[in-house]
Design a protein around this motif. Structure first.
Motif, PDB file in Angstrom:
ATOM      1  N   ILE A  66      24.127 -26.881  38.953  1.00 35.71           N
ATOM      2  CA  ILE A  66      24.527 -28.361  39.160  1.00 35.71           C
ATOM      3  C   ILE A  66      26.015 -28.470  39.578  1.00 35.71           C
ATOM      4  O   ILE A  66      26.649 -27.523  38.812  1.00 35.71           O
ATOM      5  N   ASP A 165      34.978 -30.256  38.182  1.00 40.85           N
ATOM      6  CA  ASP A 165      35.218 -28.979  37.234  1.00 40.85           C
ATOM      7  C   ASP A 165      34.479 -27.957  37.520  1.00 40.85           C
ATOM      8  O   ASP A 165      34.976 -26.950  37.642  1.00 40.85           O
ATOM      9  N   ILE A 166      33.184 -28.028  37.892  1.00 38.89           N
ATOM     10  CA  ILE A 166      32.520 -26.746  38.123  1.00 38.89           C
ATOM     11  C   ILE A 166      31.556 -27.117  39.539  1.00 38.89           C
ATOM     12  O   ILE A 166      30.791 -28.079  39.458  1.00 38.89           O
ATOM     13  N   ILE A 171      30.287 -19.383  40.414  1.00 43.41           N
ATOM     14  CA  ILE A 171      30.331 -18.543  39.300  1.00 43.41           C
ATOM     15  C   ILE A 171      31.060 -18.899  38.288  1.00 43.41           C
ATOM     16  O   ILE A 171      32.267 -19.375  37.988  1.00 43.41           O
ATOM     17  N   VAL A 172      30.369 -19.209  36.774  1.00 36.51           N
ATOM     18  CA  VAL A 172      31.019 -19.920  35.819  1.00 36.51           C
ATOM     19  C   VAL A 172      31.433 -18.907  34.998  1.00 36.51           C
ATOM     20  O   VAL A 172      32.418 -19.011  34.188  1.00 36.51           O
ATOM     21  N   ALA A 182      34.969 -21.012  24.666  1.00 33.18           N
ATOM     22  CA  ALA A 182      35.123 -21.929  25.748  1.00 33.18           C
ATOM     23  C   ALA A 182      34.037 -21.335  26.784  1.00 33.18           C
ATOM     24  O   ALA A 182      33.397 -22.262  27.681  1.00 33.18           O
ATOM     25  N   LYS A 183      33.736 -20.153  26.736  1.00 32.60           N
ATOM     26  CA  LYS A 183      32.804 -19.773  27.893  1.00 32.60           C
ATOM     27  C   LYS A 183      31.388 -20.236  27.441  1.00 32.60           C
ATOM     28  O   LYS A 183      30.684 -20.308  28.269  1.00 32.60           O
ATOM     29  N   VAL A 184      31.290 -20.053  26.282  1.00 33.70           N
ATOM     30  CA  VAL A 184      29.764 -20.583  25.785  1.00 33.70           C
ATOM     31  C   VAL A 184      29.773 -22.051  26.069  1.00 33.70           C
ATOM     32  O   VAL A 184      28.860 -22.474  26.532  1.00 33.70           O
ATOM     33  N   GLY A 185      30.985 -22.758  26.142  1.00 34.75           N
ATOM     34  CA  GLY A 185      30.878 -24.202  26.372  1.00 34.75           C
ATOM     35  C   GLY A 185      30.848 -24.298  27.878  1.00 34.75           C
ATOM     36  O   GLY A 185      30.087 -25.315  28.194  1.00 34.75           O
ATOM     37  N   ALA A 186      31.117 -23.582  28.711  1.00 32.73           N
ATOM     38  CA  ALA A 186      31.288 -23.674  29.947  1.00 32.73           C
ATOM     39  C   ALA A 186      29.660 -23.275  30.501  1.00 32.73           C
ATOM     40  O   ALA A 186      29.076 -23.932  31.390  1.00 32.73           O
ATOM     41  N   ALA A 188      27.249 -24.020  28.399  1.00 34.13           N
ATOM     42  CA  ALA A 188      26.524 -25.516  27.961  1.00 34.13           C
ATOM     43  C   ALA A 188      26.747 -26.353  29.006  1.00 34.13           C
ATOM     44  O   ALA A 188      25.718 -27.289  29.435  1.00 34.13           O
ATOM     45  N   ALA A 189      27.928 -26.539  29.663  1.00 33.58           N
ATOM     46  CA  ALA A 189      28.194 -27.640  30.728  1.00 33.58           C
ATOM     47  C   ALA A 189      27.385 -27.455  31.701  1.00 33.58           C
ATOM     48  O   ALA A 189      27.112 -28.818  32.181  1.00 33.58           O
ATOM     49  N   GLY A 191      24.227 -26.826  31.553  1.00 30.03           N
ATOM     50  CA  GLY A 191      22.811 -27.034  31.203  1.00 30.03           C
ATOM     51  C   GLY A 191      21.919 -25.821  30.612  1.00 30.03           C
ATOM     52  O   GLY A 191      20.729 -26.180  30.592  1.00 30.03           O
ATOM     53  N   MET A 192      22.503 -24.830  30.714  1.00 31.59           N
ATOM     54  CA  MET A 192      21.885 -23.637  30.337  1.00 31.59           C
ATOM     55  C   MET A 192      21.860 -23.399  28.768  1.00 31.59           C
ATOM     56  O   MET A 192      22.971 -23.422  28.140  1.00 31.59           O
TER      57      MET A 192
ATOM     58  N   PRO B 215      21.771 -29.100  26.310  1.00 31.85           N
ATOM     59  CA  PRO B 215      21.586 -28.026  27.392  1.00 31.85           C
ATOM     60  C   PRO B 215      20.118 -27.522  27.459  1.00 31.85           C
ATOM     61  O   PRO B 215      19.637 -27.577  26.280  1.00 31.85           O
ATOM     62  N   TYR B 225      25.944 -32.696  29.732  1.00 31.07           N
ATOM     63  CA  TYR B 225      25.680 -31.802  28.856  1.00 31.07           C
ATOM     64  C   TYR B 225      26.462 -31.682  27.695  1.00 31.07           C
ATOM     65  O   TYR B 225      27.601 -32.008  27.597  1.00 31.07           O
ATOM     66  N   ILE B 227      28.625 -30.041  25.478  1.00 28.10           N
ATOM     67  CA  ILE B 227      29.505 -28.920  25.523  1.00 28.10           C
ATOM     68  C   ILE B 227      30.040 -28.573  23.965  1.00 28.10           C
ATOM     69  O   ILE B 227      30.086 -27.517  23.624  1.00 28.10           O
ATOM     70  N   THR B 231      30.884 -25.435  21.591  1.00 32.28           N
ATOM     71  CA  THR B 231      32.100 -24.677  21.278  1.00 32.28           C
ATOM     72  C   THR B 231      32.581 -24.692  19.881  1.00 32.28           C
ATOM     73  O   THR B 231      33.051 -23.895  19.311  1.00 32.28           O
ATOM     74  N   LEU B 327      38.035 -28.713  21.798  1.00 29.62           N
ATOM     75  CA  LEU B 327      38.232 -27.281  21.744  1.00 29.62           C
ATOM     76  C   LEU B 327      39.731 -26.786  21.327  1.00 29.62           C
ATOM     77  O   LEU B 327      40.053 -26.151  20.218  1.00 29.62           O
ATOM     78  N   LYS B 384      43.284 -28.175  34.551  1.00 29.74           N
ATOM     79  CA  LYS B 384      42.734 -28.828  35.496  1.00 29.74           C
ATOM     80  C   LYS B 384      42.675 -30.488  35.322  1.00 29.74           C
ATOM     81  O   LYS B 384      43.551 -31.301  35.680  1.00 29.74           O
ATOM     82  N   ILE B 389      35.979 -28.306  31.334  1.00 29.63           N
ATOM     83  CA  ILE B 389      35.905 -27.117  30.349  1.00 29.63           C
ATOM     84  C   ILE B 389      36.412 -25.696  31.015  1.00 29.63           C
ATOM     85  O   ILE B 389      36.846 -24.709  30.499  1.00 29.63           O
ATOM     86  N   THR B 390      36.310 -25.841  32.398  1.00 31.21           N
ATOM     87  CA  THR B 390      36.862 -24.521  33.123  1.00 31.21           C
ATOM     88  C   THR B 390      38.406 -24.258  33.031  1.00 31.21           C
ATOM     89  O   THR B 390      38.609 -23.492  33.156  1.00 31.21           O
TER      90      THR B 390
END
Lengths: 419, 419
Positions: A66, A165-166, A171-172, A182-186, A188-189, A191-192, B215, B225, B227, B231, B327, B384, B389-390
């Motif tokens: 998304i 943002d994304i 690729i996240v 932060a990458k865990v948060g990305a 989640a962002a 929706g996974m 998520p 979602y 986030i 985090t 975060l 950004k 989150i990115t």
């Protein structure tokens, strides 16, 4: 430091070898190179929930299904409007717009914003159709549904654009990345709630020595508790692996063969004890019989009687039985091997510089590790004997004396790698 | 850097506050001092198996119930004898002893060594009665049960004395120490398979905001979602805590009150969202109603709309809803609070120095954190927007611009704290 060019291998009185002396030692650097080359990053993957994913290594590029945000949205509390309606607005000459709708952060707009109108929005509200900017609430005054705008906005002002943002499909998190908060948060962002990660390398830990008893059991003179299985398991955990304690193996060749056949289902097999050179040390014999020996004996103190081999494509590491020798080699060899298998970056041990409390003499031709305590900023050697777990448990870190150095004077500054 | 003495609090256009502006901000240092003072180290303890004990904090001094070694033992493979029998031994003039017994490492001696006799021992063997030294096997030759000794030994030579490593009754690991692999080993050495440790602080994590969706669920425009819960949970794990995700709380006072009543059973309650100043932000109201507000609003960017309070003796931390703000504050406030509660030493983030890729302007009177990527050794700002989150997930670390600095020039060296 006093450096010596000429290397000679001296007899080491504290490594517990006897009947079959280690003749050809390889250098620690060489041993490490062979050990690193012998192992491969684990290819198995698994899916874990994102709440369990911290510090795991991502197994495939994670692409966004998304856009984030999902739609254009207000970046401020205020009024969504057409920017050109506000261009003439001034502090004492407001533009008046008519409010046609009010949205909270999760509100979905139902009305199109046209010339002369606006929709009240909260930060995060989806932008209504027609509007292209948000006037901050601070720059407005309201009277009923009349909104006085005191400051112009340009198109796009205070609006987060869909995918800003994304972007969908981007690729996240990349394969091979270690998951930070932060990458865990990305993840989640987008929706996974699960993520594919590489499995942790499984390490089978075996203990040899008929005198070794597991903690919790009763002990009698002549016996010792199994220290090494527990220090090794802890080092395995600390470096991204999963230890499996397979217990003590009887000092008989048949028992050792059977244990190894079972253990090679793991990604790595580690023995403690049994790699020395006494009559009853048989790991080396079994390695020769069932596979290949890659090296046997390292020019390092402590840690000399170490053997590395391969059986059925699995790497087998035989550690010295002495707890400090074993643990020292865990840091020198096992940890880097594991991090490679687990695809983790090389450990960056914290290092402090400190003056040495007393002169240390070392043997040229071998690397020596000395544990130290830090007392008032001074590095005090903590070594008791290579059998003594307290010489490492009560230490704060260790110093390394290179193979070409035979002396470090009292007061010389040394680099202490902290545990 | 350009430093300015005069502090002024400027309106921050990216912190999502509107209707009720934050009037009095406290400095980040002050906020941290208040936050640290508000929490106490957790007193609850539990017993864990030593294989699960790595990095846990010991709750009481662990004393050795036994001597290690349990009895005098051979430190080398060789022959246990009376030292004085060997005093006259020489390379070409051996002393001949009669072997009366052979022990392996776990063997228990049954015979007393008297004048002119010896017992064959392996490293670790219990010393036989009568013997006071071990002649290394390298210094001997055997013919049947006749052992030729070529080198003298002094009393105690090659013998590990009972209790030499750990004396019975001595403290092996102290209360408050963090268990390293070596300390786990020391506990194993005295035969304990469990260890008393302090419990991990339990952190209840709640999400406010009707637009927030977990998520894994479906999402529609206007929704985002969750986030922050993920985090925050990861930061809690990283700093010795145990997160409990209690889910989203509806933006109604009654729901918030009920959620807080349930959440205060934890050691710490953390909210994300709901501490800003929009109409629907109610964490502050509930804190005022049910307990005390310790501070509201910090002179830091990102992370300004943060609230700290106390209800029924439990600390409640309200984090900003924007993922990067949340975060960032997790690292600045939550992590140090947790480490104090968990009795862990302050985190020592790895720091690298790098030149800045472009000029950064900051507002005097507040601390600013800027995320950066490290590209070819240069710190490239990764920011950004505070919602993105990115800007943190794709960063390698962050730099801190102090409150009295308004400018860092391109090329100036900055300290990057790595994630």
């Amino acid at each position: 430091m006093t450096r010596r060019g000429q290397a000679h291998h001296e007899h080491d009185a504290h490594e517990g070898h006897g009947m079959r002396p280690l003749k050809t030692l390889i250098s620690l650097d060489e041993a490490l190179a062979v050990a690193m080359d012998s192992v491969r990053p684990v290819e198995r993957t698994e899916s874990v929930g994102i709440l369990e994913a911290l510090h795991r290594v991502v197994a495939e590029d994670v692409r966004a299904p998304i856009d984030v945000p999902l739609a254009d949205r207000a970046a401020m509390d205020g009024y969504a409007a057409l920017a050109r309606d506000t261009f003439r607005a001034g502090k004492f000459k407001p533009v008046v717009l008519r409010r046609i709708e009010t949205l909270y952060a999760d509100g979905v707009p139902t009305k199109r914003v046209g010339r002369g109108t606006c929709t009240e929005v909260a930060t995060g509200s989806t932008m209504p159709m027609g509007a292209d900017a948000v006037v901050m609430v601070e720059d407005t005054e309201t009277e009923g549904d009349r909104v006085k705008v005191h400051s112009p906005v340009h198109p796009g002002e205070n609006v987060s654009v869909r995918g800003e943002d994304i972007e969908r499909g981007s690729i996240v998190v990349r394969a091979g990345e270690v998951l930070t908060p932060a990458k865990v948060g990305a993840i989640a962002a987008i929706g996974m709630d699960r993520v594919p990660v590489y499995s942790r390398p499984r390490v089978a830990i075996l203990t040899t020595g008929d005198e070794v008893v597991p903690p919790g059991a009763r002990i009698r003179p002549g016996q010792v508790y199994d220290i090494n299985a527990h220090t090794m398991a802890s080092v395995v955990r600390e470096n991204g692996g999963e230890p499996a304690l397979l217990g003590r193996v009887a000092d008989r060749l048949a028992a050792l063969r059977a244990a190894i056949r079972k253990a090679v289902r793991a990604d790595l097999v580690v023995f403690s004890g049994g790699s020395s050179v006494g009559e009853k040390d048989m790991v080396l014999d079994v390695l020769r019989e069932m596979g290949d020996v890659l090296f046997h004996g390292i020019a390092v103190k402590p840690g000399k009687p170490t053997v590395l081999g391969r059986i059925d494509g699995r790497v087998v590491l035989g550690m010295p039985g002495y707890p400090t020798s074993c643990l020292s080699n865990c840091y020198m060899l096992l940890a880097p091997m594991l991090r490679r298998m687990a695809r983790l970056p090389a450990a960056s041990g914290r290092v402090v510089e400190a003056p040495l409390a007393k002169r240390l003499v070392s043997v040229v031709g071998r690397v020596e590790f000395h544990t130290v305590r830090l007392v008032d900023g001074v590095a005090v050697p903590a070594y008791k004997e290579s059998g003594a777990i307290t010489s490492i448990a009560h230490a704060d870190g260790y110093i390394e004396i290179p193979a070409n150095v035979d002396l470090i004077e009292r007061g010389e500054r040394v680099r202490v790698v902290l545990f």
